[in-house]
Scaffold this motif. Structure first.
Motif, PDB file in Angstrom:
ATOM      1  N   HIS A  75      -8.407 -11.047  -3.037  1.00  0.00           N
ATOM      2  CA  HIS A  75      -7.918 -12.403  -3.324  1.00  0.00           C
ATOM      3  C   HIS A  75      -6.915 -12.831  -2.254  1.00  0.00           C
ATOM      4  O   HIS A  75      -5.816 -12.287  -2.172  1.00  0.00           O
ATOM      5  CB  HIS A  75      -7.254 -12.464  -4.706  1.00  0.00           C
ATOM      6  N   HIS A  77      -5.746 -16.530   0.347  1.00  0.00           N
ATOM      7  CA  HIS A  77      -5.936 -17.941   0.726  1.00  0.00           C
ATOM      8  C   HIS A  77      -5.741 -18.061   2.239  1.00  0.00           C
ATOM      9  O   HIS A  77      -4.603 -17.997   2.717  1.00  0.00           O
ATOM     10  CB  HIS A  77      -4.884 -18.826   0.039  1.00  0.00           C
ATOM     11  N   HIS A 231      -7.894 -18.277 -10.588  1.00  0.00           N
ATOM     12  CA  HIS A 231      -6.628 -17.655 -11.001  1.00  0.00           C
ATOM     13  C   HIS A 231      -6.542 -17.640 -12.523  1.00  0.00           C
ATOM     14  O   HIS A 231      -7.026 -18.557 -13.181  1.00  0.00           O
ATOM     15  CB  HIS A 231      -5.437 -18.458 -10.474  1.00  0.00           C
TER      16      HIS A 231
HETATM   17 ZN    ZN Z   1      -4.070 -17.000  -5.202  1.00  0.00          ZN
END
Ligand code: ZN
Ligand code: GUN
Length: 438
Positions: A75, A77, A231
């Motif tokens: 996970h 970004h 999330h």
């Molecule tokens: Zn995140």
């Protein structure tokens, strides 16, 4: 046919050491030889066992090193790499002040997205991370940017357009219909290309209408090859807001379940504040958790209960969650996971930590039939770690009496300096430039 071989300490896993105590889950070699052929794992064994296979091969001897499968970041970004280390109060404050403005910054700039994606992937490789499940932004061109850059590097990478149609700045909003259409176009555009995979990516319950979540559920149902990435239960204020926005749902997880987003292909980041019932539901669905300890500590989100998740039989991987996470290094995730577990009264064994960072992560994001360990036939994504990367590491690791002791000190002291080289499908993709001990 091209055959290469590497001789070193070697570690990989055939199964989760926390669940499978039987011999064979952990494969640790004090002196092993990894044989790679045409980008795939050909064999692994002792030098004696590999003698025939390596007779005509120039075996690369890597003393003071440990070879392991490439790390898997479950996970992260990528656009947020540019605002890592931004001061904030808590999740929602931090999102509004730093994450959203940074993501807006990519809206009109394709070149900037490509540059950021390339930098991000090179940083992953520099940290020994060979695969990741990635959030771009709501803008479709940011998905093209990360996929095209991953394709160029031949990386096994999963991403998908962020879906968000409410409660965020206008420049970050799509609509239920456009998010469905754009996601479908991207799935069709990138399907089957290189080593890429697609994840339907509604940001979280707070920024999606019920209609958008249902559209995401439709995409998941209609495309059996895609994953679901979002999330869940990161922060107590977020959970309270989710219940306000979806008053008919019994729990945060139930919001996703009602939209058809809960299943064996679902990966939920964080899961810090799950109830026992939610844990059981996740386990029954075969869904996975991306545990992101550096982020949870940085934002003060809370302490993930790894022992409870393991007891419930939930698949778990480690996520950096950069930019709320404070490092792309799996060493940081492993050592902070250890400390978070300590705060919960549980000690995370180094074998378990390295399992989570490799095969566990691969299982969580459904790429374990390709990568994650050194089973013959798998793609040869691996890293050579320098056990003497710094004067302190050299001194401390030389004093380790067992493989486990060495591994634990490595996971606590290690960082990007310990990554000597990273291989993608058998090809050198990163080699540390700096002189030893610098
Ligand atoms: Zn995140
Ligand atoms: N929840 C929704 N969006 C985000 C994000 O960008 N980072 C983190 N840590 N949590 C989120």
């Amino acid at each position: 046919m091209s055959r290469t071989a590497f001789r070193s300490h070697i570690l990989h896993f055939n199964d989760d050491p926390a669940r499978n105590a039987a011999a064979g889950a952990v494969m640790a070699y004090d002196d092993g030889v990894l044989v790679v052929e045409d980008g795939r794992i050909a064999a692994l064994g002792t030098p004696e066992e590999m003698a025939d296979l390596t007779r005509d091969v120039d075996v690369q001897h890597c003393p003071d090193s440990l070879i392991i499968p490439g790390f898997i970041d479950t996970h992260v970004h990528y656009p947020q790499i540019d605002m890592i280390g931004s001061y904030g109060k808590d999740l929602l404050d931090w999102l509004g002040h730093y994450a959203f403005p940074t993501e807006i910054g990519l809206k009109r700039f394709k070149d900037k997205a490509i540059d950021t994606a390339g930098f991000f992937l090179d940083e992953l490789l520099r940290n020994g991370t060979t695969s990741a499940l990635v959030f771009p932004t709501v803008h479709a061109h940011t998905v093209d940017a990360i996929f095209s850059q991953a394709l160029k590097r031949n990386m096994r990478l999963i991403a998908g357009k962020v879906m968000m149609d409410v409660h965020a700045p206008d420049d970050l909003l799509d609509t239920a219909q456009s998010s469905y259409d754009d996601s479908l176009s991207l799935i069709e555009k990138w399907r089957g290309k290189g080593r890429l995979g697609y994840a339907v990516t509604p940001r979280f319950a707070l920024t999606s209408s019920p209609e958008q979540l249902r559209g995401a559920g439709d995409l998941l149902a209609q495309n059996p090859d895609v994953l679901l990435h979002t999330h869940l239960s990161e922060n107590t204020k977020e959970i309270a807001r989710a219940q306000e926005l979806f008053p008919d749902s019994d729990s945060y997880l139930d919001i996703y379940q009602r939209a058809g987003l809960l299943g064996p292909r679902s990966i939920f980041a964080h899961c810090v504040h799950l109830t026992d019932a939610e844990r059981r539901t996740l386990a029954n669905a075969g869904a996975a958790i991306a545990h992101c300890p550096t982020s949870n500590l940085f934002l003060g989100s809370g302490l993930f209960d790894i022992a409870a998740a393991q007891e419930a039989n939930i698949t778990i991987g480690l996520g950096s969650d950069v930019g709320a996470g404070t490092s792309l290094s799996a060493f940081a995730s492993m050592s902070e996971a250890y400390k978070v577990a300590q705060m919960r009264g549980h000690s995370l064994h180094p074998y378990e930590a390295f399992y989570l960072a490799t095969l566990g992560g691969a299982r969580a994001v459904h790429i374990d039939h390709h990568v994650g360990n050194f089973a013959p036939g798998k793609e040869a994504d691996f890293v050579v770690l320098d056990l003497a990367a710094t004067p302190l590491m050299a001194r401390r690791l030389a004093r380790a009496n067992t493989f486990e002791e060495m591994l634990f000190a490595l996971m606590i002291l290690g960082d990007d300096r310990a990554v000597k080289s990273t291989y993608i499908a058998g090809a050198l993709a990163h080699e540390r430039q700096s002189a030893k001990n610098s």
